[in-house]
Design a protein around this motif. Structure first.
Motif, short mmCIF file in Angstrom:
data_model
loop_
_atom_site.label_atom_id
_atom_site.label_comp_id
_atom_site.label_asym_id
_atom_site.label_seq_id
_atom_site.Cartn_x
_atom_site.Cartn_y
_atom_site.Cartn_z
N LEU A 342 0.84 -1.20 0.00
CA LEU A 342 0.00 0.00 0.00
C LEU A 342 0.88 1.25 0.00
O LEU A 342 0.66 2.17 -0.80
N ALA A 343 1.86 1.28 0.88
CA ALA A 343 2.77 2.43 0.92
C ALA A 343 3.56 2.54 -0.38
O ALA A 343 3.78 3.65 -0.90
N ALA A 344 3.99 1.40 -0.92
CA ALA A 344 4.79 1.42 -2.14
C ALA A 344 3.98 1.96 -3.32
O ALA A 344 4.46 2.79 -4.10
N LEU A 345 2.75 1.50 -3.46
CA LEU A 345 1.91 1.97 -4.58
C LEU A 345 1.63 3.46 -4.45
O LEU A 345 1.69 4.20 -5.43
N ALA A 346 1.29 3.88 -3.23
CA ALA A 346 1.02 5.31 -3.04
C ALA A 346 2.26 6.14 -3.35
O ALA A 346 2.19 7.17 -4.05
N THR A 347 3.41 5.71 -2.87
CA THR A 347 4.65 6.45 -3.09
C THR A 347 5.00 6.56 -4.57
O THR A 347 5.31 7.64 -5.08
N GLU A 348 4.93 5.44 -5.28
CA GLU A 348 5.37 5.44 -6.68
C GLU A 348 4.39 6.16 -7.59
O GLU A 348 4.79 6.88 -8.50
N LEU A 349 3.09 5.99 -7.36
CA LEU A 349 2.12 6.71 -8.18
C LEU A 349 2.20 8.21 -7.92
O LEU A 349 2.14 9.03 -8.85
N ASN A 350 2.35 8.58 -6.66
CA ASN A 350 2.46 10.01 -6.33
C ASN A 350 3.76 10.61 -6.87
O ASN A 350 3.80 11.79 -7.24
N ARG A 351 4.80 9.81 -6.94
CA ARG A 351 6.08 10.28 -7.48
C ARG A 351 5.91 10.73 -8.95
O ARG A 351 6.58 11.64 -9.43
N ASP A 361 -7.45 0.55 5.43
CA ASP A 361 -7.50 -0.78 4.82
C ASP A 361 -7.34 -0.75 3.31
O ASP A 361 -7.75 -1.69 2.62
N GLY A 362 -6.73 0.31 2.76
CA GLY A 362 -6.59 0.32 1.32
C GLY A 362 -6.07 1.62 0.76
O GLY A 362 -5.26 2.31 1.39
N LEU A 363 -6.57 1.98 -0.43
CA LEU A 363 -6.09 3.15 -1.16
C LEU A 363 -7.26 3.92 -1.76
O LEU A 363 -8.22 3.32 -2.25
N GLN A 364 -7.16 5.24 -1.72
CA GLN A 364 -8.05 6.13 -2.47
C GLN A 364 -7.22 6.67 -3.64
O GLN A 364 -6.14 7.22 -3.42
N ILE A 365 -7.73 6.52 -4.87
CA ILE A 365 -6.99 6.93 -6.05
C ILE A 365 -7.83 7.89 -6.87
O ILE A 365 -8.92 7.52 -7.34
N VAL A 366 -7.34 9.11 -7.02
CA VAL A 366 -8.01 10.11 -7.84
C VAL A 366 -7.16 10.31 -9.09
O VAL A 366 -5.97 10.66 -8.99
N PRO A 367 -7.69 10.05 -10.28
CA PRO A 367 -6.88 10.19 -11.50
C PRO A 367 -6.30 11.59 -11.63
O PRO A 367 -6.96 12.59 -11.30
N ALA A 368 -5.07 11.64 -12.08
CA ALA A 368 -4.37 12.91 -12.30
C ALA A 368 -3.38 12.70 -13.43
O ALA A 368 -2.96 11.56 -13.68
N PRO A 369 -2.99 13.76 -14.13
CA PRO A 369 -2.00 13.61 -15.21
C PRO A 369 -0.68 13.08 -14.66
O PRO A 369 -0.15 13.63 -13.69
N LEU A 370 -0.18 12.01 -15.24
CA LEU A 370 1.06 11.41 -14.79
C LEU A 370 2.19 11.77 -15.75
O LEU A 370 1.97 11.98 -16.94
N THR A 371 3.40 11.83 -15.20
CA THR A 371 4.59 12.11 -16.00
C THR A 371 5.61 11.00 -15.80
O THR A 371 5.52 10.22 -14.86
N GLY A 372 6.57 10.92 -16.70
CA GLY A 372 7.60 9.91 -16.60
C GLY A 372 8.49 10.12 -15.39
O GLY A 372 8.49 11.18 -14.75
N GLY A 373 9.26 9.09 -15.08
CA GLY A 373 10.17 9.17 -13.94
C GLY A 373 10.53 7.78 -13.47
O GLY A 373 10.13 6.77 -14.06
N GLN A 374 11.27 7.72 -12.38
CA GLN A 374 11.68 6.43 -11.83
C GLN A 374 10.52 5.78 -11.08
O GLN A 374 9.76 6.44 -10.38
N TRP A 375 10.43 4.45 -11.25
CA TRP A 375 9.42 3.64 -10.54
C TRP A 375 10.20 2.56 -9.79
O TRP A 375 10.84 1.71 -10.40
N HIS A 376 10.14 2.60 -8.47
CA HIS A 376 10.89 1.64 -7.66
C HIS A 376 10.06 0.38 -7.44
O HIS A 376 8.86 0.45 -7.16
#
Length: 451
Positions: A342-351, A361-376
């Motif tokens: 959960l922490a990993a997904l939040a961190t990498e998507l927010n990055r 008990d989970g994740l709230q995901i609001v679509p937003a424009p994403l840009t390239g970068g490192q994904w751990h």
């Protein structure tokens, strides 16, 4: 540190992808074959880091396993012996094999990757202690002092951290003097389909198992003592490993087909069909092939993934690329997986510019424009494939240690590029993006690849 430039596409993906066997079925079949009354054969077995760790461990304890490909002949030992077991990061090895080690004549020492040493094991080890086993340690590394037999009997555990604690007791229990009765006393059990898989496979081997008809009300399983019949196992394709490829169809408006998809299965990955349809895709069977066609508009989803938590990274990637918010619930137990998913997904998507919030008990995901970068990837195979999904739509995503996918799918990169063959990879990022043999791309032994 090696980063793989994930290919992105401008056109819909159209492909047929043939996948190797299920890790969950392969490792359960290997254990049951090693405990059986005569030799047996596995056909379609997965060969990956997790399954090779299981094979090597059983061989070290005296089991004969022949075959280098996906057909294996397993000869049970006259008796299990002392051994050193490398668990890697494989939960099925560290949680299923201590019960087998109880039947060994001598000490069996377990260790694994550095990340594995923080994975919770006390539940299974304390349960085995209460059934008569002497064990030194509560996490990796630990030592099982086998005496060739185990008393068995009733045991009460809290398996809310992982369904593997229940399966780990049930798989070997027919060889215990009194069998076993496992009572789960705790919060809602995660990943029930995996326990159902264990029960079904035990019954195929003529083991008598009493299982609750409604696990939400009664959570007790009883395995009677007796022989385990040898079965020639035919392993289904790994449906959880299919999910990134089907997601590719969903996010690009394309079409991906997976041959040999079982109509009836206990694999949790089968639920991806329902999830994709709820998000707007079309899923259909023709003969024995599942085909998913992506929608023009990918909708967000509010879903309880408690029973199918392993699908969370794929669903989170889909949700981040949808056009409405999503809520993924019932997955607090993922904080104890290969990493805190959960922490990993939040961190990498927010990055990458996402709007992801952790809940209890989970994740709230609001679509937003994403840009390239490192994904751990956090040495987590499903984190790596989630990054590849994002990379299809977001140019410039670079995934750390794509080789960690070898845990359950050693040729992921080759299959991914094969799926994209003929599709416009105009935004494939950087040198080597279209070459499966690029640095770290498909080599399980590459830097950080789980060793």
């Amino acid at each position: 540190m090696t980063f793989w430039p994930a290919p992105s596409v401008e056109a819909p993906v159209h492909a047929t992808v043939t996948l190797p066997g299920s890790k969950s079925i392969t490792n359960r079949a290997l254990i049951l074959a090693a405990l059986a009354d005569r030799p047996s054969t596995l056909t379609g077995a997965l060969r990956s880091r997790d399954t090779d760790l299981m094979i090597n461990a059983l061989r070290a304890m005296g089991t004969g396993i022949e075959g280098d490909g996906d057909t294996l002949t397993v000869t049970p030992p006259a008796e299990f012996t002392s051994a050193m077991v490398d668990c890697g990061l494989a939960g099925t090895v560290m949680r299923f094999l201590p019960s087998v080690a109880a039947l060994a004549h001598g000490d069996v020492a377990f260790d694994g990757d550095e990340q594995a040493r923080v994975r919770p094991l006390g539940t299974i080890l304390d349960a085995l202690r209460s059934l008569g086993l002497d064990i030194d340690g509560n996490t990796l590394p630990f030592v099982v002092h086998g005496t060739g037999s185990l008393r068995g009997g009733p045991v009460t555990i809290d398996a809310s951290g992982s369904s593997q604690f229940v399966s780990g007791l049930l798989l070997s229990a027919a060889r215990f003097e009194q069998g076993v009765t496992v009572n789960h006393d705790g919060a809602r059990l995660p990943s029930m389909p995996h326990i159902e898989m264990t029960v079904q496979m035990l019954r195929q081997a003529d083991v008598r198992v009493e299982a609750p008809t409604d696990p939400r009300k009664a959570q007790t399983w009883t395995v009677s003592p007796g022989p385990i019949r040898a079965v020639d196992w035919e392993v289904e394709p790994d449906l959880s490993n299919a999910t990134p490829f089907l997601a590719a169809a969903a996010i690009t408006g394309g079409e991906v087909s997976i041959p040999h998809w079982p109509r009836i299965t206990t694999q949790p990955g089968d639920v991806i069909r329902e999830i994709l349809v709820r998000m707007g895709a079309e899923a259909r069977f023709f003969e024995n092939t599942l085909t998913v066609r992506g929608p023009g508009r990918l909708a967000g989803i509010d879903i309880d993934l408690h029973d199918v938590g392993e699908l969370t990274p794929t669903v989170a990637a889909l949700a981040a690329l949808a056009d409405s918010p999503s809520r993924l619930r019932g997955i607090a137990h993922l904080r104890g997986h290969e990493t805190d998913r959960l922490a990993a997904l939040a961190t990498e998507l927010n990055r990458l510019g996402g709007k992801v919030t952790e809940t209890d008990d989970g994740l709230q995901i609001v679509p937003a424009p994403l840009t390239g970068g490192q994904w751990h990837s956090y040495a987590d195979h499903r984190m790596a494939t989630a990054g590849a999904i994002i990379g299809l739509k977001v140019p410039g995503v670079r995934i750390e240690d794509i080789g960690t996918t070898a845990k359950t799918l050693p040729n992921f990169v080759v299959l991914w590029h094969g799926m994209l063959a003929g599709t416009d990879e105009g935004h494939a990022a950087g040198p080597g993006a279209g070459h499966p043999g690029g640095p770290g791309a498909g080599h399980p032994g590459g830097p950080g690849a789980g060793h």
